[in-house]
Design an enzyme around this catalytic site. Structure first.
Site, short mmCIF file in Angstrom:
data_model
loop_
_atom_site.label_atom_id
_atom_site.label_comp_id
_atom_site.label_asym_id
_atom_site.label_seq_id
_atom_site.Cartn_x
_atom_site.Cartn_y
_atom_site.Cartn_z
N CYS A 1 -35.56 44.69 -60.38
CA CYS A 1 -34.85 43.82 -61.33
C CYS A 1 -33.71 43.03 -60.71
CB CYS A 1 -34.33 44.65 -62.50
SG CYS A 1 -35.62 45.34 -63.55
N PHE B 1 -34.34 46.89 -71.32
CA PHE B 1 -33.16 47.29 -70.55
C PHE B 1 -33.36 48.72 -70.05
CE2 PHE B 1 -31.75 44.19 -73.72
CZ PHE B 1 -31.13 43.25 -72.91
N LYS C 1 -34.45 40.24 -57.94
CA LYS C 1 -35.31 39.20 -58.51
C LYS C 1 -34.60 38.42 -59.61
CE LYS C 1 -38.44 40.68 -61.46
NZ LYS C 1 -38.13 40.05 -62.77
#
EC number: 1.1.1.22
Length: 438
Positions: free
Chosen positions: A263, A152, A266
Site C-alpha cells: 500500500c 483500511f 504504491k
C-alpha cells in the site's frame, strides 16, 4: 444481502470472508482457475492469521462460495464489490486501472435489477466516474449506483480491522446506495463503528490521504532517528515523548529501515501522480517517497559499518524478509534492497523468515535460505534483524553468540535493549540509538 466480490486477492478474500461471517451470502469471483480450485480445496493463497478458519467456517455454513464465472453471482447480487489489483503502472507510477475497468465491463453485461457496484480497490480520484461511464455505456438500461468504499486493513490484523474498524467510509450521494451499504455493514453497529457517508471523489481521496499521512509519520521518525544517532539521543524515548501528545499519537512512530508493502509505496506514488495531473504539487509526499527509497538502500551501508566497513567475503544472516510480521507479503519489503546492497558489497547472504521464504525466493533467488534462525546464524559474521517477528524477540543470546563467527548484531527494528546485548558480549547497532560494544 447477496454480495459478489470480484477478486480473491488480499482485499477481496478478507472482505468476502468477513461479509459472509456477518451473515451475508457471498460469492468470490476470480479468473485464476487454479486459485479458485485451491480455495475449493480449502487452501488459502495468502498468509493472514485466522483467515483459513474464517473461510472454512463460512464455506461450511454455505454463506461463502468461489467461482470463475461472474455472470450468475452479479445477476443475483444486491452489491458487487470490485476488489482487483491496482499496481503501480510500469514507467510512470500511476495506478494501473486495467483490471478495474475490465471488471466494470464484465459486471455491466450481467447486471439485473437494482445493484450497487462498489470500488473496494484503492483507486485514483475520479475512477468511480469512469466505472459508472463504462457500465452505462455497456448496459444503458442498468439500474445501478456506483459507490466507493475504500479498505483500511492492516496485513497481519486484517480480520480484526474489518470487524472492529476505526471508520467505514462510503462514497455515494444516492440514497438507495447508502441504504444498501448501511444494510451490508449493519452487523458492525454493535461495535459502534462510525459510518461516514461522503461524495464518491472524497472517499477515493480519503484512502490515499490516509496512507500518505501514515507514511509521512514513519519517514519523519526515521529522519529523527538519524539525528538521534548523531547527538546521542534515544529515538524510542523521543517517539514516546512526542507520541503521548494526543495531537500526535504513538502509532507509526517506530523507527526502522523504511516502509514497504502493498500500500504505502504504491499509494504515495499514485497520489503524487494524481496531484500532477491536476497541476498541484504535494512536496511533502514527494519528499517522503524519496527519503524512504534512499533509506532502504542505506541499510546495507549500516551493516558494513558495523563490521568495520568491508563486507567482501563476510557472511551476513538476515532474520525476517517480509515487509512486516504476520504476513508472507514481500512487496517492496525493505529486505530486498538491503540484501541486494549486501550482495553488491561482496557479502554472502543467508536468510530466515517464519512464513515468507517461498515468496522471498521469487524476489531474492541468489541467497541461501534456512528453516531455523540459529542454523541461519551459524558461522555468520553479522546478523541483521529486518522484520520484527515475535520469534526473534526472545532468542537465546548465549546460543546465538556461540554459533556466530563474530558477535555482531544490527537490529533494524530496535527489538533488543542495548545494555542486554552488551552484557552478552555483542557488538550491537540499532536505529536511532547509540551503538554498544560488549
Amino acid at each position: 444481502m447477496r454480495i459478489a466480490m470480484i477478486g480473491t486477492g488480499y482485499v477481496g478474500l478478507v472482505s468476502g470472508a468477513c461479509f459472509a461471517d456477518f451473515g451475508h451470502q457471498v460469492t468470490c469471483v476470480d479468473k485464476d482457475e487454479s486459485k479458485i480450485a485451491a480455495l475449493h480445496r480449502g487452501e488459502i493463497p495468502i498468509f493472514e492469521p485466522g483467515l483459513d478458519a474464517l473461510v472454512a467456517a463460512n464455506v461450511k455454513a454455505k454463506r461463502l462460495d468461489f467461482t470463475t464465472d461472474l455472470k450468475q453471482p452479479v445477476a443475483e447480487a444486491d452489491a458487487v464489490f470490485i476488489a482487483v489489483g491496482t499496481p503501480s503502472r510500469r514507467g510512470d507510477g500511476h495506478a494501473d486501472l486495467t483490471y478495474v475497468y475490465a471488471a466494470a465491463r464484465e459486471i455491466a453485461a450481467s447486471l439485473t435489477g437494482f445493484t450497487v457496484v462498489v470500488t473496494k480497490s484503492t483507486v485514483p480520484v475520479g475512477t468511480g466516474d469512469e466505472v459508472e461511464r463504462i457500465i452505462r455505456e455497456t448496459n444503458p438500461s442498468a439500474d445501478v449506483v456506483v459507490a466507493s468504499n475504500p479498505e483500511f486493513l492492516r496485513e497481519g490484523a486484517a480480520i480484526r480491522d474489518f470487524k472492529w474498524p476505526d471508520r467505514i467510509v462510503v462514497g455515494t450521494s444516492d440514497e438507495r446506495g447508502r441504504k444498501v451499504m448501511g444494510d451490508i455493514y449493519r452487523p458492525l453497529s454493535l461495535n459502534q463503528a462510525p459510518m461516514m457517508y461522503t461524495e464518491r471523489r472524497t472517499a477515493e481521496l480519503i484512502k490515499y490521504a490516509a496512507n500518505a499521512f501514515l507514511a509521512t509519520k514513519i519517514t519523519f521518525i526515521n529522519e529523527v532517528a538519524d539525528l538521534a544517532e548523531k547527538v546521542g539521543a534515544d529515538v524510542q524515548e523521543v517517539a514516546r515523548g512526542i507520541g503521548l501528545d494526543n495531537r500526535i499519537g504513538a502509532k507509526f512512530l517506530h523507527a526502522g529501515p523504511g516502509f514497504g508493502g502493498s500500500c504505502f509505496p504504491k499509494d504515495t506514488r499514485a497520489l503524487i501522480k494524481i496531484a500532477q495531473d491536476y497541476d498541484t504539487q504535494l512536496r511533502i509526499v514527494e519528499s517522503v517517497l524519496a527519503v524512504n527509497d534512499n533509506r532502504k538502500r542505506a541499510m546495507a551501508r549500516k551493516v558494513a559499518h558495523a563490521v568495520g566497513g568491508n563486507l567482501r567475503g563476510k557472511t551476513v544472516a538476515v532474520l525476517g524478509l517480509t515487509f512486516k510480521p504476520e504476513t508472507d507479503d514481500m512487496r517492496e519489503a525493505p529486505s530486498i534492497p538491503l540484501v541486494t546492497g549486501l550482495l553488491d558489497m561482496g557479502a554472502r547472504v543467508r536468510a530466515h523468515d517464519p512464513v515468507g521464504i517461498e515468496q522471498a525466493k521469487k524476489e531474492l533467488p541468489e541467497i541461501a535460505y534456512y528453516e531455523d534462525p540459529y542454523e541461519c546464524a551459524t558461522g555468520a559474521d553479522a546478523i541483521v534483524l529486518v522484520t520484527e517477528w515475535v520469534q526473534y524477540r526472545a532468542m537465546d543470546l548465549d546460543r546465538l553468540k556461540q554459533v556466530m563467527a563474530s558477535p555482531v548484531v544490527v537490529d533494524l527494528r530496535n527489538v533488543y535493549r542495548p545494555e542486554e546485548m552488551a552484557a552478552h558480549g555483542f557488538v550491537y547497532e540499532s536505529v536511532g540509538r547509540p551503538p554498544v560494544k560488549g
